[in-house]
Structure formats: C-alpha cells, structure tokens
Design a protein around this motif. Structure first.
Motif, PDB file in Angstrom:
ATOM      1  N   LEU A 140       7.363  13.491 -16.636  1.00 25.58           N
ATOM      2  CA  LEU A 140       7.823  14.803 -16.218  1.00 25.58           C
ATOM      3  C   LEU A 140       7.773  15.008 -14.717  1.00 25.58           C
ATOM      4  N   LEU A 141       6.797  14.344 -14.108  1.00 23.30           N
ATOM      5  CA  LEU A 141       6.591  14.545 -12.690  1.00 23.30           C
ATOM      6  C   LEU A 141       7.830  14.202 -11.884  1.00 23.30           C
ATOM      7  N   GLU A 142       8.576  13.241 -12.385  1.00 25.36           N
ATOM      8  CA  GLU A 142       9.737  12.790 -11.613  1.00 25.36           C
ATOM      9  C   GLU A 142      10.806  13.864 -11.548  1.00 25.36           C
ATOM     10  N   SER A 143      10.748  14.831 -12.434  1.00 28.00           N
ATOM     11  CA  SER A 143      11.768  15.874 -12.411  1.00 28.00           C
ATOM     12  C   SER A 143      11.620  16.762 -11.186  1.00 28.00           C
ATOM     13  N   ALA A 144      10.486  16.664 -10.496  1.00 26.10           N
ATOM     14  CA  ALA A 144      10.298  17.474  -9.304  1.00 26.10           C
ATOM     15  C   ALA A 144      11.136  16.979  -8.150  1.00 26.10           C
ATOM     16  N   PHE A 145      11.611  15.755  -8.260  1.00 33.28           N
ATOM     17  CA  PHE A 145      12.323  15.165  -7.123  1.00 33.28           C
ATOM     18  C   PHE A 145      13.819  15.427  -7.243  1.00 33.28           C
ATOM     19  N   PRO A 146      14.526  15.322  -6.147  1.00 29.90           N
ATOM     20  CA  PRO A 146      15.973  15.531  -6.223  1.00 29.90           C
ATOM     21  C   PRO A 146      16.599  14.581  -7.234  1.00 29.90           C
ATOM     22  N   ASN A 147      17.449  15.129  -8.063  1.00 32.99           N
ATOM     23  CA  ASN A 147      18.136  14.381  -9.122  1.00 32.99           C
ATOM     24  C   ASN A 147      17.168  13.792 -10.142  1.00 32.99           C
ATOM     25  N   GLY A 148      15.910  14.193 -10.089  1.00 32.15           N
ATOM     26  CA  GLY A 148      14.948  13.708 -11.070  1.00 32.15           C
ATOM     27  C   GLY A 148      14.605  12.248 -10.938  1.00 32.15           C
ATOM     28  N   VAL A 149      14.728  11.695  -9.730  1.00 29.82           N
ATOM     29  CA  VAL A 149      14.417  10.284  -9.510  1.00 29.82           C
ATOM     30  C   VAL A 149      13.350  10.193  -8.425  1.00 29.82           C
ATOM     31  N   PHE A 150      12.329   9.434  -8.697  1.00 23.53           N
ATOM     32  CA  PHE A 150      11.288   9.228  -7.692  1.00 23.53           C
ATOM     33  C   PHE A 150      11.916   8.561  -6.475  1.00 23.53           C
ATOM     34  N   PRO A 151      11.826   9.174  -5.285  1.00 26.06           N
ATOM     35  CA  PRO A 151      12.536   8.599  -4.138  1.00 26.06           C
ATOM     36  C   PRO A 151      11.839   7.351  -3.593  1.00 26.06           C
ATOM     37  N   THR A 152      12.520   6.244  -3.701  1.00 20.29           N
ATOM     38  CA  THR A 152      12.041   5.043  -3.021  1.00 20.29           C
ATOM     39  C   THR A 152      12.831   4.918  -1.730  1.00 20.29           C
ATOM     40  N   GLY A 153      12.380   4.067  -0.845  1.00 17.13           N
ATOM     41  CA  GLY A 153      13.066   3.952   0.433  1.00 17.13           C
ATOM     42  C   GLY A 153      12.806   5.139   1.327  1.00 17.13           C
ATOM     43  N   THR A 154      11.724   5.833   1.061  1.00 18.98           N
ATOM     44  CA  THR A 154      11.316   6.924   1.952  1.00 18.98           C
ATOM     45  C   THR A 154       9.811   6.806   2.158  1.00 18.98           C
ATOM     46  N   ILE A 155       9.265   7.798   2.823  1.00 20.21           N
ATOM     47  CA  ILE A 155       7.835   7.759   3.079  1.00 20.21           C
ATOM     48  C   ILE A 155       7.156   8.898   2.337  1.00 20.21           C
ATOM     49  N   HIS A 156       6.089   8.560   1.653  1.00 16.86           N
ATOM     50  CA  HIS A 156       5.290   9.558   0.945  1.00 16.86           C
ATOM     51  C   HIS A 156       3.984   9.722   1.677  1.00 16.86           C
ATOM     52  N   GLU A 157       3.537  10.942   1.698  1.00 16.29           N
ATOM     53  CA  GLU A 157       2.296  11.225   2.397  1.00 16.29           C
ATOM     54  C   GLU A 157       1.255  11.596   1.355  1.00 16.29           C
ATOM     55  N   MET A 158       0.121  10.907   1.375  1.00 21.43           N
ATOM     56  CA  MET A 158      -0.917  11.185   0.403  1.00 21.43           C
ATOM     57  C   MET A 158      -2.114  11.734   1.160  1.00 21.43           C
ATOM     58  N   ILE A 159      -2.585  12.893   0.726  1.00 23.33           N
ATOM     59  CA  ILE A 159      -3.720  13.490   1.418  1.00 23.33           C
ATOM     60  C   ILE A 159      -4.982  13.180   0.634  1.00 23.33           C
ATOM     61  N   CYS A 160      -5.920  12.560   1.287  1.00 27.78           N
ATOM     62  CA  CYS A 160      -7.145  12.193   0.587  1.00 27.78           C
ATOM     63  C   CYS A 160      -8.328  12.338   1.541  1.00 27.78           C
ATOM     64  N   PRO A 161      -8.823  13.550   1.713  1.00 26.56           N
ATOM     65  CA  PRO A 161      -9.907  13.755   2.684  1.00 26.56           C
ATOM     66  C   PRO A 161     -11.235  13.140   2.250  1.00 26.56           C
ATOM     67  N   THR A 162     -11.515  13.118   0.972  1.00 22.94           N
ATOM     68  CA  THR A 162     -12.827  12.608   0.540  1.00 22.94           C
ATOM     69  C   THR A 162     -12.654  11.218  -0.055  1.00 22.94           C
ATOM     70  N   PRO A 163     -13.730  10.451  -0.063  1.00 24.90           N
ATOM     71  CA  PRO A 163     -13.602   9.112  -0.669  1.00 24.90           C
ATOM     72  C   PRO A 163     -13.234   9.181  -2.141  1.00 24.90           C
ATOM     73  N   GLU A 164     -13.708  10.228  -2.827  1.00 26.61           N
ATOM     74  CA  GLU A 164     -13.365  10.337  -4.247  1.00 26.61           C
ATOM     75  C   GLU A 164     -11.854  10.503  -4.402  1.00 26.61           C
ATOM     76  N   GLN A 165     -11.295  11.348  -3.523  1.00 29.40           N
ATOM     77  CA  GLN A 165      -9.847  11.538  -3.598  1.00 29.40           C
ATOM     78  C   GLN A 165      -9.116  10.278  -3.169  1.00 29.40           C
ATOM     79  N   ALA A 166      -9.720   9.590  -2.198  1.00 29.20           N
ATOM     80  CA  ALA A 166      -9.087   8.344  -1.764  1.00 29.20           C
ATOM     81  C   ALA A 166      -9.053   7.356  -2.919  1.00 29.20           C
TER      82      ALA A 166
END
Lengths: 501, 242
Positions: free
Chosen positions: B36-62
């Motif tokens: 379902l998560l992929e439906s959040a993206f344009p055309n419902g496709v996980f965008p490859t060939g781009t840059i994703h930013e992951m926020i992980c301030p704590t080691p647990e989140q990392a």
C-alpha cells in the motif's frame, strides 16, 4: 634550465627537393632561375653546379657561359618556405618547439630533449643522418643561443656541439657574416678590415654602436646570449582559453548563460579534437566598472562535454554580479587532462556488478582522493564471535568462501566496542528486566536468548558472552550480553553491543 | 473546460519534469513489495533513479532505517548491481543484511574522514550507471549539493539514499521523498514468547508529487507485510516543495 638550440642549415634546399622529385637531375648540374630587375638571375644551384663555380646571385647567362650543359629551371615562388614548413613539421618528432628560419634553415629549441637520444652529440647526429638519408644536404649545430647555433651551422669548422657558455670562444674565428648581419654592415666591416669576429668583439660598445648601429649590437648580444631572442613557433603553444567580447554590456542571467554556452562550445570543440578534457576551468567577466568577476568549476574526470560543463557553470551564474554589465567574457581551462574516449557498451545485462569496469573506475577515483584503505567490502568468516564474523575482501573479485549465516539474529548496527550498561535482572541467566544506557532507562518488554558465544581459545582468552535480544516498551530492539557467568558482582558484566532493526 | 485544480496539477507536473523528475509510468515496474505504501508515490510506483532522504536521529531509528532500507535494497539489487555505502561513523553490521535478502558482499563500504568527502564520493558514485543504490550518511547538505546529486541521478538512474542523523539541519533539497522509520513493538507470533518480526512505523514526511502519510510495516519471511488495519493516511498541509 639552460636553453639549447639547434640550427639546421639546408645548403641546397630547393635543388635537393627537386632532385628528389626528379631523379634524372641527380647527375646534371642545374640551377633555378628567376627574373629579378629584368635580369634572369640564378636563385639556387645544386652541388654539382656550385662545384663548377656557379653561385647564387649570378646572372643566368654568365652561368651558362661557365657550364655550357647547365640546365636552368624556373623557380617556384615560395617553395623554400613551404619546404621548410614541411621539414619543420617532420622535426616535431625531436622537439615540439620549432621555428622556420627563412630562407634556408630551421631553429629547434631542444632544451631538455637531448638526453632521450644519448646526449647532444647523438641527438644531433640522429637528426642530421636522418635528413641526409632523405637526400637533404644539411648542416647543424647546437649551442646556447640561436645566434651561435646559426653561426656554427653555417661557418663552423670544428665541432658542431658548442658547450654551454662557450659561445664567445666558438665565435671568435668566424667571419662577421656569421652574426646574421645586414649586407650593408657586412660591407662596412669588410672595408674596415674586420675579417673575423675576434677583431671587433672586444671593442667598446659605444664605438660599435656609433659605427654600425643598434641592430649590429643586438645581433652580437643575441649570439653571445646577453639578449633574449624570440622566434615564431611553427606550432605555437596556445593556452586553452577563449574570449567573448560583447557588443553591449551583458546584464542578465540569460545573457551570461548564452556567453558561457558560446565559450564552452568554442573551447570544447578544440578539446574534442585534441582528445583533452577539462578538469578545472575559470570564467572571468570584465565589468564596465573595471571590476573582474570570476567563478571556478572543477570536474572529477576530464570532460569535454559542453552540456555537463554548462551545468556546472549554471550553478554558479547566481554568484556572478553583472552590476552595470559585463563587456568581455574569458574562459580559461586551468587544468587539462587527457580524456579517454570510452568504449560504448551495446547493452548492459542487469546492473553494474562488482566485476564491472565502471565500478572499478569509480573506486579508483575515490581511492585516489580519500585513500584506498578506506574502501571496504566484507566477506563472511566462519566465526560466531561477532567481531570476527566478517573479514575484509582483498579485491573486488574475491568471492565469499562460505555462505552468510542467517540462523541467528544479528543486529543491524553493531557498536565497534561493546558499551557498559546498568541492568536489573531478577533471575540469574534470565534476560534483564530493565537496563540503563546513556542515562536512559529502558523497560524490557520482550526478550529472546540467551545465545552463548564462546571465545575461540586458540585465538584469544577471556569470558564467554551470553547474548540477549531485547525489546523495550517503546519497541526499540537491542542486543545485550553478559560477559561470563552470572556471579555475585554483576555490575560490570553487562554490555550493549548492537541495535536491531 | 479545465478546472483550476487540473491546470495547477498539470503545471506542477510540467515543472517537475523540467526539473528532471520523471515519475515512472504506471505499471512499467513491478514495485518493490511495499504494498500500500507505494500508492503514496506518483503513479503508485516507488521512484527509483532519485534520491530518498531517511531521517534517523537515534541509533535505534538508524537500525530500523537500516532494516527497512535493506528490504528496499533487496529488490533494487536483484538485477545484479552492486551497492555503495558511504559514511564516516558507519556502524552497520554487514551480516545483518542477509536477513533482508541482501548479499552483504555486494556492498562496498567507503569510510571517509571528512564530511565534505561524503558528498563528493556520493556524487561520484551516483554518476556510475548501473549501480543498484548509493547510500550516504550525511549530516548536512545544502540545496546546491543536493542539486548536484540530483543531476547525477538524472543521467545515471541510480537510486540514492541519504541518511540524515541530525534532524535540526534539515533544509530544502531535491530529494524526492523524506522518510522517517521508527521501531514499533513487535507482535509475538502465535502466542510464542520472545520477540516477533521487526516492525516499523514508516513515515513519509514529504514526497514530491505524492501523498505523505504514515504506515506500519513488518518484515517477515523475506518480504514487507503492511499492517493494514492501522493504516492512517494523513493529509499534511501542502508544503512548499523546494
């Protein structure tokens, strides 16, 4: 470095060439003639004709009187310049700095080239024998200055190699004509009885200037090396630089973009032809108010791709302040490297794997910049001890010897060194109830374990570890271990070693 | 007659296209198993060939981000491509990747000493066509720097991941999505004691031309399993897309 010059003198340049073109002329005396002031004058004579007393400048009729079977051919205007240029191009194999010395010579700047041919004597010999084997009667000399080399090549009787700093001695016994002087001055010297350079070289400069003028002293100084002499190179070394003057001052970003594009196109056209690429380039704008604004770009690989370079400049346009306008743009390539044309891949199956050359090139570049010891790849090792469960791959080609294990939980993040934690455990050998790490209390909600990992006694000594996978109330998962058996004093036994996904 | 909304969305798409963000046409790729998560993206496709930013301030989140990302990497890397991981304080434990179907020996780790070399190395790596993904631990990135990365991926179609461990330094950049993955308490399976499968809360804080939202997702038996009953698509106010 001490400059060294070779002067080549082609004694019968045009006639030698003609003999090469028409071998039947080899055995006959012939001259080239041209009408000068309504007289047919000999402009060149071959060696056979000269032996029989014919010299350049003689009237053709006189020459024919001396040698009845003399062949007279019409001179081709501009032929010697053309020949010298071609010979100069050929000589670029010996040195890149070559200039034509009309009417019958070449000047080679050979500073730092001779050692490639076993010293200057061998170098000179190589050039002369190669040219002579082609059929050109050539004389050569090597010296510190163009003037001395010229003089020795034409008038020298001893060695053609004049050692550094010995121009003066070498010139002493030569006639004044060896100094490339005007015929008027030569005539005057002759009248005054100066037959060799040694006769006047020690005279007062003011006296010489008064009698023979500045040009005489200049030639003397150039031969002795007191005065620099510049020659026009056959292939000038052009800096990789382009200029773009603007009709009206440029004030807009669009205008600057167009200027950059134009400059890049001009520069890249030349770079493409020479197989070079820009590593670093500087764009300068000369503003109306006299200020110079500039911006620098750098690339990681030499490139002559206009589009790519423009993209780099495009980012900098905003930093350029045109103020009242920019009148002139210049683009200089500060750093140029050979750009290797890359072989095209017809299709790429899958992605870039570890064996791919483009990946290797990428890693090379990174290694060049940050050091190859910072690039790691890991392979499995058959050890349970977490720190030893991976080893560094020695090369990109190395394959894992064993498979990666997944039967035991392993954390996503592993601390390089286990960190001590405070725990509360109710029952020995059970997972702890809570632990304090970095001042934060974690109430453990779920836990798995223990997984006992022994040290390998043949590798090191110490306590074993009992690993627990725990999850606190917030859902954060950790990897804890107790070092050694549960004992009375367990305050220093517990460690955190990792974080699970 | 087009409504104003249509015109605005069309213009937005045009602008994105001119900026180099080409949403892949629907149905051309088979997805990466995010459900379902992929439906959040344009055309419902996980965008490859781009840059994703992951926020992980704590080691647990990392750690959670590492797990989640490894799951994505698994599908990106099944073409045979290699993957590059650039960092300064890298703690990733390679054997754990195997739990997420990633061959750890196909990852190349570049441990740099200086912050600015991370971005340089990342840009270089992103220029290398055919790599499955490039991951970099970046503390700070300016817009121009992210634009350079974007230019690199535009031509090479490599997917990039930026791991940001300092959420205070987030600024506008050209990343196509901003994620935050946090661990969630796992559900024990079938009443068994102990810890269940890793479960995360995946927050899509910002997505270019898509719909941000929060999902819960679990990694079990080698694939992502969305926890569907708790899906809550939040409608964040329209942000300025930088």
């Amino acid at each position: 470095m001490q400059k060294r010059f070779i002067s080549l003198w082609f004694r019968h340049l045009v006639t030698d060439w003609l003999t090469l073109r028409r071998p039947e002329l080899k055995e006959v005396p012939f001259v080239l003639v041209a009408p000068i002031r309504n007289r047919i004058v000999v402009t060149a004579a071959n060696a056979l004709a000269e032996e029989q007393g014919i010299s350049v400048g003689m009237a053709a009729a006189d020459a024919k009187a001396i040698v009845p079977d003399l062949q007279a051919l019409d001179e081709i205007p501009g032929q010697s310049a053309k020949l010298l240029k071609a010979l100069g191009e050929w000589c670029i194999r010996y040195t890149p700095l070559i200039s034509v010395d009309l009417p019958d010579g070449l000047i080679l700047d050979v500073s730092g080239c001779a050692h490639l041919w076993d010293g200057e004597r061998g170098y000179l010999k190589e050039i002369v024998t190669r040219l002579r084997s082609k059929g050109y009667d050539v004389r050569a000399a090597i010296a510190d200055t163009i003037g001395t080399a010229w003089a020795i090549s034409r008038y020298g009787k001893k060695t053609p190699v004049i050692k550094s700093g010995e121009q003066r001695n070498a010139l002493l016994l030569l006639p004044p004509a060896a100094l490339r002087l005007d015929s008027l001055i030569l005539e005057r010297l002759q009248k005054l009885g100066f037959y060799t350079i040694s006769q006047f070289i020690n005279l007062q400069r003011s006296a010489l200037r008064r009698r023979f003028g500045d040009s005489f002293l200049l030639r003397l100084d150039q031969a002795l090396g007191n005065e620099d002499e510049h020659v026009k190179l056959l292939r000038p070394i052009e800096p990789y630089s382009e200029r773009l003057p603007c009709l009206e001052p440029i004030r807009t970003a669009t205008g600057i973009e167009i200027a950059i594009k134009t400059l890049l196109e001009m520069l890249c056209k030349r770079l493409t032809a020479e197989g070079k690429g820009i590593r670093s380039a500087i764009l300068k704008g000369y503003r109306v108010d006299g200020q110079i604004i500039q911006t620098v770009i750098g690339t990681n690989r030499p490139t002559f791709h206009t589009g790519h370079l423009f993209k780099l400049f495009e980012l900098k346009i905003s930093t350029l302040e045109p103020a009242l306008g920019i009148e002139l743009f210049t683009l200089d390539a500060i750093k140029i490297e050979d750009a290797e044309p890359e072989q095209e891949i017809l299709w790429q199956a899958g992605g870039t794997g570890l064996q791919d050359s483009s990946l290797a090139e990428l890693l090379d570049r990174i290694a060049n910049k940050i050091g190859s010891n910072n690039i790691h790849r890991y392979l499995p090792q058959e050890h349970y001890w977490p720190e030893r469960s991976v080893k560094l791959a020695r090369s990109l080609k190395e394959k894992p010897g064993t498979s990666w294990r997944t039967n035991r939980p392993r954390p996503s993040l592993l601390l390089p060194k286990p960190e001590r934690i405070e725990v509360t455990a109710l029952i020995p050998d059970y997972p702890p109830m809570l632990f304090i790490y970095k001042g934060e209390k974690h109430q453990i909600a779920k836990a798995d374990g223990p997984e006992r990992i022994e040290r390998e006694w043949w590798l090191d000594e110490g306590e074993h570890r009992d690993y627990y996978q725990v999850e606190d109330e917030a859902g954060r998962r950790y990897w804890l271990f107790r070092s050694g058996h549960y004992s009375g004093d367990h305050s220093k036994q517990w460690f955190i070693h990792g974080f699970f996904a | 007659m087009e409504s104003k909304k249509d015109i605005v969305s069309r213009l937005q798409k045009d602008i994105l296209r001119w900026q180099g963000f080409n949403p892949p046409p629907a149905g051309t790729t088979k997805g990466i198993g995010l459900g379902l998560l992929e439906s959040a993206f344009p055309n419902g496709v996980f965008p490859t060939g781009t840059i994703h930013e992951m926020i992980c301030p704590t080691p647990e989140q990392a750690a959670a981000t590492g797990g989640f990302m490894s799951g994505i990497l698994a599908s990106l890397m099944n073409q045979g491509g290699a993957c590059i991981w650039i960092g300064i304080y890298r703690k990733l434990f390679p054997p754990s990747l195997k739990h997420f179907n990633v061959q750890p020996d196909r990852l190349i780790f570049i441990d740099v000493q200086r912050e600015k070399d991370v971005l340089w190395a990342m840009e270089e790596a992103l220029k290398c066509e055919g790599l499955a993904a490039v991951i970099a631990e970046v503390r700070e990135i300016s817009f121009a720097q992210s634009r350079r990365l974007q230019l690199a991926v535009e031509s090479s179609k490599v997917t990039g991941f930026l791991l940001r461990n300092d959420p205070r330094k987030l600024a506008a950049n050209t990343c196509s999505a901003r994620w935050q993955i946090s661990p969630l308490p796992s559900e024990p399976e079938g009443g068994l004691p102990g810890i269940g499968f890793p479960r995360w809360q995946a927050e899509l804080l910002r997505v270019r031309n898509g719909n941000p939202g929060i999902w819960q997702i679990e990694w079990a038996n080698g694939k992502f399993i969305p926890i569907e009953e708790e899906v809550s698509v939040i409608q964040l106010p329209q942000r300025k897309v930088g």
